[in-house]
Design an enzyme around this catalytic site. Structure first.
Site, PDB file in Angstrom:
ATOM      1  N   ASP A 143       0.803  -1.231   0.000  1.00 43.74           N
ATOM      2  CA  ASP A 143       0.000   0.000   0.000  1.00 43.74           C
ATOM      3  C   ASP A 143       0.833   1.277   0.000  1.00 43.74           C
ATOM      4  O   ASP A 143       0.316   2.352  -0.284  1.00 43.74           O
ATOM      5  CB  ASP A 143      -0.936   0.022   1.215  1.00 43.74           C
ATOM      6  CG  ASP A 143      -2.007  -1.039   1.134  1.00 43.74           C
ATOM      7  OD1 ASP A 143      -2.477  -1.323   0.019  1.00 43.74           O
ATOM      8  OD2 ASP A 143      -2.371  -1.605   2.188  1.00 43.74           O
ATOM      9  N   MET A 187      -6.039  -2.730  -5.258  1.00 47.63           N
ATOM     10  CA  MET A 187      -5.996  -2.619  -3.792  1.00 47.63           C
ATOM     11  C   MET A 187      -5.628  -1.201  -3.335  1.00 47.63           C
ATOM     12  O   MET A 187      -5.019  -0.436  -4.077  1.00 47.63           O
ATOM     13  CB  MET A 187      -5.009  -3.622  -3.215  1.00 47.63           C
ATOM     14  CG  MET A 187      -5.544  -5.043  -3.145  1.00 47.63           C
ATOM     15  SD  MET A 187      -4.325  -6.153  -2.397  1.00 47.63           S
ATOM     16  CE  MET A 187      -5.359  -7.584  -2.065  1.00 47.63           C
TER      17      MET A 187
END
Length: 407
Positions: A143, A187
């Protein structure tokens, strides 16, 4: 007698998290470590006294090379939220008894925001009781949302995978002389670094995604549909990259509007955000009547070890090694971090930062890197991210498929 090390992996894995483990192991060995233990399934496994002897498991050059080419967390992972000592001091007493039993001098934890929370709490408690044990965090997360590090190991390889797959999806979307819209879900719960990486597919042979939707920008149904309609008047096929964490102004996740699971983990994070691409696909089909298709890259983004970035592999190894060096130097309550010295040619090195300033915080894309309409990123993002996807690490193939290692 050298120092005894204990290392664990926690949270969601990446394609290079095991390179950090290799960096920890080989650097500890080079520093004359006594014993090097691994936690089987993170802190949760440690509490059950599931420890592994890494000399037995990793004590050969081939094992290390396979480890660096193996996705997921070799030691096993967990999503265990360590309570505060005020909530449950018994957990800390159990952990420090285990540290004493195995004569542990340094504890290293490879993970993201929540793992740094664990290191911060252990370091603070250790300081409070006068323990000499050093606690060091090793950053990882696809991330890329950790503070005080230029970027996070794991991100570069995920970005390389996303850019590659997006090029292929864009090529596929243009195969027929038809009008269509393809939405690909990527994501990213609260930070859009991964979705923005779809822009790296752009080049002389590819226009890149037409729109990129980010969690940093509140979603407007009206503006989105207007932009899609405008694009459809200009070209036959539109490709959209959408972060799974896209939300309306009121905070509602689009995936929840698609009927997503509302379950949360121990840290209060939604377990799955799946459904954003399906919601957007339905929105376009219902309001504009276009032929649509939804793709979801899901966990492929974090386990594609056949397509890692060489830069990412090397830096993951380096931050693991840096954590060992920090512990040997007597540091505690720190996290190894990457510092960029220049973009072109790309140069970065390692230092350590205060883990308390990292834990439970999130780094998002700067607003100046996002287009005025909020649905694309600009050249500043590319200058930042492009160096991180350079180079490849070739798998070791056996019988036509990559060879991995496992416990």
């Amino acid at each position: 007698m050298g120092m005894n090390f204990l290392v664990g992996q926690s949270g969601g894995p990446t394609a290079v998290i095991n390179s950090s483990l290799a960096g920890v192991y080989e650097t500890a060995r080079a520093c004359g470590a006594g014993r090097i233990y691994g936690m089987n399934y993170g802190i949760e496994g440690l509490l059950a006294e599931k420890l592994l002897d890494l000399d037995q498991l990793l004590g050969s050059a081939l094992n290390i090379e396979l480890l660096k080419r193996t996705p997921s967390s070799y030691l096993g992972s967990c999503r265990y939220k360590l309570p505060t000592p005020e909530q449950d001091e018994g957990v800390y007493q159990t952990l420090f008894r285990l540290f004493e039993r195995y004569q542990i001098d340094a504890v290293l934890y490879i993970g993201g925001n929540d793992s740094m929370d664990t290191i911060a709490k252990l370091a603070a408690y250790g300081s409070r009781i006068g323990s000499p044990i050093r606690f060091i965090g090793v950053p990882k997360t696809i991330d890329n949302d950790l503070m005080l590090t230029d970027h996070t190991p794991g991100f570069g390889s995920a970005a390389k995978y996303i850019a590659t797959v997006m090029k292929e999806i864009i090529r596929d979307s243009n195969v027929y002389d038809l009008k269509s819209v393809t939405v690909t879900e990527i994501m990213g719960r609260h930070a859009g670094w991964l979705a923005a990486s779809a822009s790296l597919s752009k080049g002389a042979d590819c226009d890149g995604p037409d729109l990129i939707l980010l969690p940093e920008v509140p979603f407007s149904e009206e503006l989105f549909l207007r932009r899609v309609d405008e694009l459809r008047r200009e070209k036959n096929n539109i490709v959209i990259a959408a972060s799974e964490g896209v939300r309306r102004k009121d905070g509602t996740f689009l995936c929840d509007l698609a009927g997503g699971d509302g379950a949360v983990d121990a840290f209060g994070h939604k377990v799955t955000l799946s459904g954003t691409s399906r919601y957007l696909e339905g929105l376009i089909r219902h309001h504009l009547g276009y032929k649509t298709r939804a793709n979801e890259l899901s966990t492929l983004q974090r386990c594609a070890s056949h397509l890692t970035s060489r830069i990412d592999v090397n830096e993951a190894y380096q931050v693991g090694g840096m954590a060992v060096q920090a512990a040997v130097q007597g540091q505690t309550g720190r996290m190894s971090a990457l510092v960029r010295r220049q973009d072109a040619p790309y140069v970065a090195d390692c230092e350590t930062v205060d883990v308390q300033a990292v834990a439970n915080k999130e780094k998002t894309i700067p607003a100046s890197w996002i287009a005025p309409d909020g649905m694309q990123v600009n050249g500043s993002f590319e200058a930042y991210a492009r160096p991180l996807i350079q180079g490849e690490q070739i798998p070791i193939y056996v019988s036509g498929v990559p060879l991995h290692t496992r416990l």
